[in-house]
Design a protein around this motif. Structure first.
Motif, PDB file in Angstrom:
ATOM      1  N   PRO A  37      -3.621   5.739  -3.864  1.00 51.18           N
ATOM      2  CA  PRO A  37      -2.597   6.085  -4.857  1.00 51.18           C
ATOM      3  C   PRO A  37      -3.182   6.974  -5.955  1.00 51.18           C
ATOM      4  CG  PRO A  37      -3.225   3.777  -5.069  1.00 51.18           C
ATOM      5  CD  PRO A  37      -3.926   4.307  -3.871  1.00 51.18           C
ATOM      6  N   PRO A  38      -2.337   7.797  -6.588  1.00 51.95           N
ATOM      7  CA  PRO A  38      -2.821   8.652  -7.679  1.00 51.95           C
ATOM      8  C   PRO A  38      -3.442   7.818  -8.792  1.00 51.95           C
ATOM      9  CG  PRO A  38      -0.509   9.126  -7.175  1.00 51.95           C
ATOM     10  CD  PRO A  38      -0.905   7.931  -6.373  1.00 51.95           C
ATOM     11  N   VAL A  39      -4.574   8.285  -9.276  1.00 57.10           N
ATOM     12  CA  VAL A  39      -5.319   7.552 -10.302  1.00 57.10           C
ATOM     13  C   VAL A  39      -5.841   8.541 -11.330  1.00 57.10           C
ATOM     14  CG1 VAL A  39      -7.470   7.669  -8.974  1.00 57.10           C
ATOM     15  CG2 VAL A  39      -7.181   5.879 -10.680  1.00 57.10           C
ATOM     16  N   ARG A  40      -5.989   8.067 -12.553  1.00 56.50           N
ATOM     17  CA  ARG A  40      -6.643   8.904 -13.557  1.00 56.50           C
ATOM     18  C   ARG A  40      -7.680   8.079 -14.292  1.00 56.50           C
ATOM     19  NH1 ARG A  40      -1.520  10.075 -17.550  1.00 56.50           N
ATOM     20  NH2 ARG A  40      -1.252   7.911 -18.079  1.00 56.50           N
ATOM     21  N   LYS A  41      -8.653   8.784 -14.783  1.00 61.71           N
ATOM     22  CA  LYS A  41      -9.745   8.140 -15.485  1.00 61.71           C
ATOM     23  C   LYS A  41      -9.501   8.259 -16.977  1.00 61.71           C
ATOM     24  CE  LYS A  41     -14.598   7.607 -14.766  1.00 61.71           C
ATOM     25  NZ  LYS A  41     -15.862   8.193 -14.392  1.00 61.71           N
ATOM     26  N   ILE A  42      -9.516   7.136 -17.655  1.00 60.02           N
ATOM     27  CA  ILE A  42      -9.364   7.110 -19.106  1.00 60.02           C
ATOM     28  C   ILE A  42     -10.658   6.498 -19.629  1.00 60.02           C
ATOM     29  CG2 ILE A  42      -8.060   6.205 -21.050  1.00 60.02           C
ATOM     30  CD1 ILE A  42      -5.591   6.267 -19.257  1.00 60.02           C
ATOM     31  N   GLY A  43     -11.474   7.349 -20.241  1.00 59.87           N
ATOM     32  CA  GLY A  43     -12.813   6.906 -20.605  1.00 59.87           C
ATOM     33  C   GLY A  43     -13.584   6.642 -19.329  1.00 59.87           C
ATOM     34  N   ARG A  44     -14.088   5.449 -19.197  1.00 58.51           N
ATOM     35  CA  ARG A  44     -14.793   5.102 -17.953  1.00 58.51           C
ATOM     36  C   ARG A  44     -13.964   4.192 -17.057  1.00 58.51           C
ATOM     37  NH1 ARG A  44     -19.326   0.679 -19.482  1.00 58.51           N
ATOM     38  NH2 ARG A  44     -17.952  -0.719 -20.605  1.00 58.51           N
ATOM     39  N   HIS A  45     -12.700   4.038 -17.386  1.00 65.75           N
ATOM     40  CA  HIS A  45     -11.819   3.126 -16.659  1.00 65.75           C
ATOM     41  C   HIS A  45     -10.815   3.898 -15.809  1.00 65.75           C
ATOM     42  CE1 HIS A  45     -13.384  -0.095 -19.147  1.00 65.75           C
ATOM     43  NE2 HIS A  45     -13.195   0.688 -20.185  1.00 65.75           N
ATOM     44  N   LEU A  46     -10.513   3.371 -14.632  1.00 69.78           N
ATOM     45  CA  LEU A  46      -9.463   3.937 -13.790  1.00 69.78           C
ATOM     46  C   LEU A  46      -8.149   3.273 -14.161  1.00 69.78           C
ATOM     47  CD1 LEU A  46     -11.147   3.985 -10.265  1.00 69.78           C
ATOM     48  CD2 LEU A  46     -11.094   5.775 -11.995  1.00 69.78           C
ATOM     49  N   ARG A  47      -7.114   4.086 -14.262  1.00 71.50           N
ATOM     50  CA  ARG A  47      -5.784   3.562 -14.581  1.00 71.50           C
ATOM     51  C   ARG A  47      -4.759   4.194 -13.652  1.00 71.50           C
ATOM     52  NH1 ARG A  47      -8.236   0.063 -16.329  1.00 71.50           N
ATOM     53  NH2 ARG A  47      -8.433  -0.587 -18.485  1.00 71.50           N
ATOM     54  N   TYR A  48      -3.764   3.395 -13.303  1.00 69.19           N
ATOM     55  CA  TYR A  48      -2.728   3.785 -12.355  1.00 69.19           C
ATOM     56  C   TYR A  48      -1.355   3.660 -13.000  1.00 69.19           C
ATOM     57  CZ  TYR A  48      -6.377   3.037  -8.816  1.00 69.19           C
ATOM     58  OH  TYR A  48      -7.528   3.091  -8.078  1.00 69.19           O
ATOM     59  N   ASP A  49      -0.482   4.601 -12.682  1.00 71.51           N
ATOM     60  CA  ASP A  49       0.921   4.531 -13.096  1.00 71.51           C
ATOM     61  C   ASP A  49       1.625   3.644 -12.064  1.00 71.51           C
ATOM     62  OD1 ASP A  49       3.700   4.961 -13.291  1.00 71.51           O
ATOM     63  OD2 ASP A  49       3.421   7.011 -13.984  1.00 71.51           O
ATOM     64  N   PRO A  50       2.182   2.507 -12.494  1.00 71.51           N
ATOM     65  CA  PRO A  50       2.818   1.583 -11.538  1.00 71.51           C
ATOM     66  C   PRO A  50       3.893   2.238 -10.675  1.00 71.51           C
ATOM     67  CG  PRO A  50       2.753   0.617 -13.740  1.00 71.51           C
ATOM     68  CD  PRO A  50       2.278   2.025 -13.867  1.00 71.51           C
ATOM     69  N   THR A  51       4.670   3.154 -11.247  1.00 74.97           N
ATOM     70  CA  THR A  51       5.716   3.833 -10.481  1.00 74.97           C
ATOM     71  C   THR A  51       5.125   4.647  -9.348  1.00 74.97           C
ATOM     72  OG1 THR A  51       7.013   3.966 -12.513  1.00 74.97           O
ATOM     73  CG2 THR A  51       7.707   5.372 -10.688  1.00 74.97           C
ATOM     74  N   LYS A  52       4.028   5.338  -9.628  1.00 75.59           N
ATOM     75  CA  LYS A  52       3.379   6.164  -8.601  1.00 75.59           C
ATOM     76  C   LYS A  52       2.701   5.308  -7.538  1.00 75.59           C
ATOM     77  CE  LYS A  52       2.842  10.187 -11.505  1.00 75.59           C
ATOM     78  NZ  LYS A  52       1.916  11.123 -12.146  1.00 75.59           N
ATOM     79  N   VAL A  53       2.161   4.166  -7.933  1.00 76.95           N
ATOM     80  CA  VAL A  53       1.554   3.257  -6.955  1.00 76.95           C
ATOM     81  C   VAL A  53       2.627   2.740  -6.002  1.00 76.95           C
ATOM     82  CG1 VAL A  53       0.374   1.041  -6.633  1.00 76.95           C
ATOM     83  CG2 VAL A  53      -0.340   2.572  -8.472  1.00 76.95           C
ATOM     84  N   ARG A  54       3.768   2.352  -6.551  1.00 73.01           N
ATOM     85  CA  ARG A  54       4.864   1.851  -5.707  1.00 73.01           C
ATOM     86  C   ARG A  54       5.365   2.926  -4.746  1.00 73.01           C
ATOM     87  NH1 ARG A  54       6.608  -0.404 -10.889  1.00 73.01           N
ATOM     88  NH2 ARG A  54       6.003  -2.589 -10.913  1.00 73.01           N
ATOM     89  N   SER A  55       5.542   4.159  -5.244  1.00 75.88           N
ATOM     90  CA  SER A  55       6.045   5.221  -4.362  1.00 75.88           C
ATOM     91  C   SER A  55       4.990   5.594  -3.320  1.00 75.88           C
ATOM     92  CB  SER A  55       6.503   6.439  -5.158  1.00 75.88           C
ATOM     93  OG  SER A  55       5.425   7.179  -5.654  1.00 75.88           O
ATOM     94  N   TRP A  56       3.711   5.574  -3.683  1.00 75.02           N
ATOM     95  CA  TRP A  56       2.651   5.840  -2.716  1.00 75.02           C
ATOM     96  C   TRP A  56       2.678   4.783  -1.604  1.00 75.02           C
ATOM     97  CZ3 TRP A  56      -1.479   2.836  -1.142  1.00 75.02           C
ATOM     98  CH2 TRP A  56      -2.419   3.467  -0.331  1.00 75.02           C
ATOM     99  N   GLY A  57       2.891   3.547  -1.985  1.00 75.93           N
ATOM    100  CA  GLY A  57       2.939   2.458  -1.000  1.00 75.93           C
ATOM    101  C   GLY A  57       4.084   2.615  -0.011  1.00 75.93           C
ATOM    102  N   THR A  58       5.220   3.089  -0.492  1.00 77.91           N
ATOM    103  CA  THR A  58       6.358   3.273   0.420  1.00 77.91           C
ATOM    104  C   THR A  58       6.191   4.532   1.255  1.00 77.91           C
ATOM    105  OG1 THR A  58       7.648   4.335  -1.325  1.00 77.91           O
ATOM    106  CG2 THR A  58       7.981   1.981  -1.013  1.00 77.91           C
ATOM    107  N   GLU A  59       5.558   5.579   0.714  1.00 76.51           N
ATOM    108  CA  GLU A  59       5.298   6.795   1.495  1.00 76.51           C
ATOM    109  C   GLU A  59       4.340   6.504   2.635  1.00 76.51           C
ATOM    110  OE1 GLU A  59       3.666   9.796  -1.043  1.00 76.51           O
ATOM    111  OE2 GLU A  59       5.481   9.912  -2.261  1.00 76.51           O
ATOM    112  N   GLU A  60       3.284   5.735   2.351  1.00 82.40           N
ATOM    113  CA  GLU A  60       2.274   5.414   3.352  1.00 82.40           C
ATOM    114  C   GLU A  60       2.850   4.548   4.471  1.00 82.40           C
ATOM    115  OE1 GLU A  60      -0.987   6.616   3.515  1.00 82.40           O
ATOM    116  OE2 GLU A  60      -0.138   7.923   1.988  1.00 82.40           O
TER     117      GLU A  60
END
Length: 62
Positions: A37-60
């Motif tokens: 799923p799409p991810v971005r790095k904020i500082g040294r932490h990875l963060r995910y947009d819940p909406t994009k994670v859900r849509s990635w899961g249904t696309e896959e």
């Protein structure tokens, strides 16, 4: 931070791991490989947009 609703909160690696049912290590591997799923790095932490994670899961799954 109390003013931020849960709907606006980005998910941590642990949140996405629990949602997708995959190990945290898998998410880090996917990030390194440019997969998952799409991810971005904020500082040294990875963060995910819940909406994009859900849509990635249904696309896959499709």
């Amino acid at each position: 931070m109390d003013n931020v609703s849960n709907a606006d909160r980005l998910w941590s690696v642990e949140d996405v791991s629990a949602y997708l049912g995959v190990p945290v290590k898998t998410l880090y591997q996917w990030k390194w490989l440019g997969a998952g799923p799409p991810v971005r790095k904020i500082g040294r932490h990875l963060r995910y947009d819940p909406t994009k994670v859900r849509s990635w899961g249904t696309e896959e799954a499709a």
